[in-house]
Motif scaffolding. Structure first.
Motif, short mmCIF file in Angstrom:
data_model
loop_
_atom_site.label_atom_id
_atom_site.label_comp_id
_atom_site.label_asym_id
_atom_site.label_seq_id
_atom_site.Cartn_x
_atom_site.Cartn_y
_atom_site.Cartn_z
N GLU A 1 0.96 -1.23 0.07
CA GLU A 1 -0.05 0.15 -0.07
C GLU A 1 0.88 1.24 0.07
O GLU A 1 0.54 2.32 -0.66
CB GLU A 1 -0.93 -0.08 0.99
CG GLU A 1 -2.01 -1.16 1.29
CD GLU A 1 -2.68 -1.07 2.67
OE1 GLU A 1 -3.71 -1.80 2.64
OE2 GLU A 1 -2.29 -0.83 3.67
N TYR B 1 -1.80 3.72 -2.13
CA TYR B 1 -2.93 3.19 -1.51
C TYR B 1 -3.34 3.40 -0.20
O TYR B 1 -3.30 2.52 0.91
CB TYR B 1 -3.27 1.71 -2.09
CG TYR B 1 -4.61 1.27 -1.92
CD1 TYR B 1 -5.64 1.76 -2.87
CD2 TYR B 1 -5.00 0.16 -1.27
CE1 TYR B 1 -6.67 1.28 -3.03
CE2 TYR B 1 -6.33 -0.23 -1.12
CZ TYR B 1 -7.28 0.32 -1.96
OH TYR B 1 -8.48 -0.05 -2.02
N LYS C 1 2.13 -7.06 1.22
CA LYS C 1 0.96 -7.80 1.57
C LYS C 1 0.81 -9.36 1.70
O LYS C 1 0.48 -9.89 2.59
CB LYS C 1 -0.24 -7.63 0.39
CG LYS C 1 -1.61 -7.99 0.74
CD LYS C 1 -2.23 -7.03 2.06
CE LYS C 1 -3.78 -7.19 1.94
NZ LYS C 1 -4.37 -6.17 2.69
N SER D 1 -10.13 -5.11 1.20
CA SER D 1 -11.13 -3.93 0.92
C SER D 1 -10.79 -3.06 1.95
O SER D 1 -10.87 -3.03 3.04
CB SER D 1 -12.60 -4.42 0.57
OG SER D 1 -13.24 -3.17 0.34
N ALA D 2 -10.90 -1.71 1.32
CA ALA D 2 -10.92 -0.51 2.30
C ALA D 2 -12.33 -0.29 2.64
O ALA D 2 -12.60 0.68 3.55
CB ALA D 2 -10.46 0.72 1.47
N ASP E 1 -9.68 -4.03 -3.11
CA ASP E 1 -8.45 -3.67 -3.49
C ASP E 1 -8.25 -3.80 -4.87
O ASP E 1 -7.22 -3.01 -5.54
CB ASP E 1 -7.22 -4.34 -2.64
CG ASP E 1 -7.46 -3.76 -1.11
OD1 ASP E 1 -8.17 -2.97 -0.52
OD2 ASP E 1 -6.33 -4.32 -0.36
N TYR F 1 -2.12 -8.96 -5.56
CA TYR F 1 -0.84 -8.76 -4.74
C TYR F 1 0.06 -9.97 -5.20
O TYR F 1 1.37 -9.76 -5.27
CB TYR F 1 -1.43 -8.98 -3.33
CG TYR F 1 -1.91 -7.68 -2.93
CD1 TYR F 1 -1.36 -6.44 -2.79
CD2 TYR F 1 -3.22 -7.69 -2.46
CE1 TYR F 1 -1.91 -5.48 -2.38
CE2 TYR F 1 -3.99 -6.60 -1.86
CZ TYR F 1 -3.23 -5.58 -1.82
OH TYR F 1 -3.94 -4.23 -1.34
#
Length: 560
Positions: free
Chosen positions: A421, A426, A445, A472-473, A481, A488
């Protein structure tokens, strides 16, 4: 000759405590009948002291500590590290030095020759390289004393023009003593053994290697001090991430009176240099390093309690579990802050995690706070469509609430952002990028998932749903994501090649990655340097972490 190694956790500038530890170890070594005890690089003041050494009062305190320690070096030889004045030569004012003390006197002062300026090191900024190399005679033995980097200039591509041990070999030393402050990364345990083995095989005399232990803000020193006999067999090893002292007997023929832990044939011949990211590589060491990083940061700063935002995602879950292990579950407070777009299962997962860990937690919904922001901004936003601005308001609302609670109760906010991130930007400045210490900021990640599996190795601490669900945010409906980032499994490998391996786009593309994806990924990395420049300290566990060891321009066109 009985030789003791004391690997200790020093506090930079805390001369009273550092001196107390050193003296206590000297007295313990005397009680064991040891004739010589060695400590790590810059043991008197702590390493790296950085610009502190530019203060004359700081150097005065170093000398005062050396004098105090010297009084205890009566019947035993003592080797300690400290800055020293450059009194006789031109150049910088200071040396990175080792003081050899015996009979309450300074018998010798040895200066470091090779001053690293790469990654987290910046020693040539402060110190002058050694001008001369002399063995130290002691009780019928000739000691070849070097400091950290001085033994690393071997191999086909040496970094420096000189090799200190080559200079010392003409004087026919009997044993090598190296005092180090060599930082941890997840490849370095093998690297260290291979380098010491190479020295012993080249010079055919044993080595006693003392490394520092403990965390200094973002840099972790893992200890793992070593003893090799003249045949390059590993005969002694102190534990990683713990203070320890042990004594070995060195025989006149260069052998060690101790069982062989690893014969020379099993000790690595070369440094560990993975071509691609291996997420689970030495993951237990990474976990222990993160524990030490949190624990020492808090204890040395005088903090005791932590707070973090618990989202029900993998990053906050791993951070929370590590923090509870480091500080005690009762000292880590989790705050769940669901928004209109948070799913019920995320809240439930976060609650279950805290129940599993036994840490205190609170649920504070941010719906009203979020709506208040939107209403206040409506005259400016008008009827513009929902965008990143509305997403980030949620993240910044959480950051404000976390900092308010931290201020009220004296907590330190732990940041949960991972390296993937941070690399791609991100994250939200002043929102989920807020914090006093970045716990996972040097873990990709995929490594975070490996840490989760390690945490669950004996029982389920992190609920399985947190590990298996798509990240997910949760800042907009059905967000994943993967909407903004490549998978990732591919992204982390590209990032690893660019950040750790320092490969450019053309080189990475030849490895089979999609050309457009490589360009997009590297552009994200470069365009978000301004965010990382405002980020908190990150616990360093890789060979190349964001922070003091990676210096790239904020404004630059290269690779864009």
């Amino acid at each position: 000759m009985k030789i003791s190694i004391a690997q200790q956790n020093y506090h930079i500038g805390n001369f009273e405590e550092n001196t107390r530890k050193i003296i206590a170890a000297i007295e313990a070594a005397k009680a064991e009948g040891s004739e010589l005890i060695i400590f790590s690089e810059m043991s008197v003041c702590g390493y790296p002291a950085r610009d502190f050494v530019e203060f004359s009062d700081f150097i005065d305190k170093c000398y005062q500590a050396v004098d105090q320690i010297r009084e205890h070096a009566d019947t035993i030889g003592v080797l300690i590290g400290s800055p020293s004045h450059n009194k006789i030569q031109k150049g910088k004012d200071l040396f990175n030095a080792a003081f050899f003390l015996y009979e309450k006197e300074v018998k010798a002062e040895i200066h470091k020759t090779l001053l690293p300026t790469y990654d987290v090191f910046d020693e040539y900024r402060y110190f002058e390289p050694a001008y001369e190399w002399k063995i130290v005679p002691f009780k019928g033995k000739k000691l070849a004393i070097t400091i950290c980097e001085d033994i690393w200039n071997l191999g086909d591509n040496p970094l420096y023009r000189i090799c200190p041990m080559d200079q010392l070999m003409d004087q026919q030393p009997d044993v090598m003593l190296n005092i180090s402050a060599s930082p941890f990364d997840y490849t370095h345990d093998e690297d260290r053994k291979s380098v010491i083995k190479a020295n012993v095989q080249k010079y055919k005399i044993p080595m006693f290697y003392c490394n520092s232990v403990g965390s200094q803000t973002e840099i972790i020193f893992d200890g793992a001090s070593l003893v090799f006999d003249k045949d390059a067999n590993l005969c002694g090893a102190l534990p990683m991430f713990k203070e320890a002292m042990a004594t070995w007997e060195l025989n006149d023929d260069g052998s060690i009176n101790a069982p062989v832990l690893e014969p020379a044939s099993r000790v690595p011949d070369k440094e560990l240099n993975p071509a691609t990211l291996e997420p689970a590589l030495n993951i237990a060491q990474v976990y222990d390093a993160l524990i030490m990083g949190i624990r020492d940061y808090f204890s040395k700063m005088g903090f005791s309690k932590a707070i973090l935002g618990s989202s029900g995602g993998i990053d906050s879950a791993v951070t929370l579990a590590i923090a509870c292990d480091a500080l005690g579950k009762e000292n880590v407070r989790a705050i769940l802050m669901p928004s209109p777009y948070s799913t019920d299962h995320s809240v439930n997962d976060a609650v279950q995690l805290s129940k599993n860990l036994g840490n205190p937690y609170d649920i504070i919904r941010i719906d009203e706070v979020y709506q208040s922001f939107l209403q206040t901004l409506q005259p400016v936003f008008n009827d513009l469509p929902f965008s990143l601005a509305e997403e980030n308001i949620q993240s910044r609302s959480r950051g404000n609430l976390l900092m308010a609670i931290a201020n009220k109760f004296g907590y330190i906010l732990l940041n949960t952002s991972n390296k993937s991130e941070l690399a791609t930007g991100y994250g939200t400045l002043y929102g989920d990028m807020a914090g006093g210490l970045g716990v996972l900021g040097d873990c990709y990640k995929l490594q975070v998932y490996a840490l989760a599996q390690y945490i669950n190795r004996q029982r389920e601490i992190i609920p399985a749903n947190i590990i298996t669900k798509a990240p997910s945010a949760e800042l907009r409906p059905n967000q994943k994501d993967s909407d903004s980032l490549p998978d990732y499994t591919v992204l982390d490998q590209i990032l690893y090649q660019y950040i750790e391996k320092r490969k450019g786009p053309a080189e990475i593309k030849t490895m089979g990655y999609d050309r457009a994806l490589v360009d997009r990924t590297l552009k994200m990395v470069n365009n978000n340097e301004y965010k990382r420049n405002q980020f908190c300290p990150i616990i360093r566990v890789s060979p190349k972490a964001f922070g003091v060891g990676r210096r790239v321009p904020i404004v630059g066109k290269y690779l864009n």
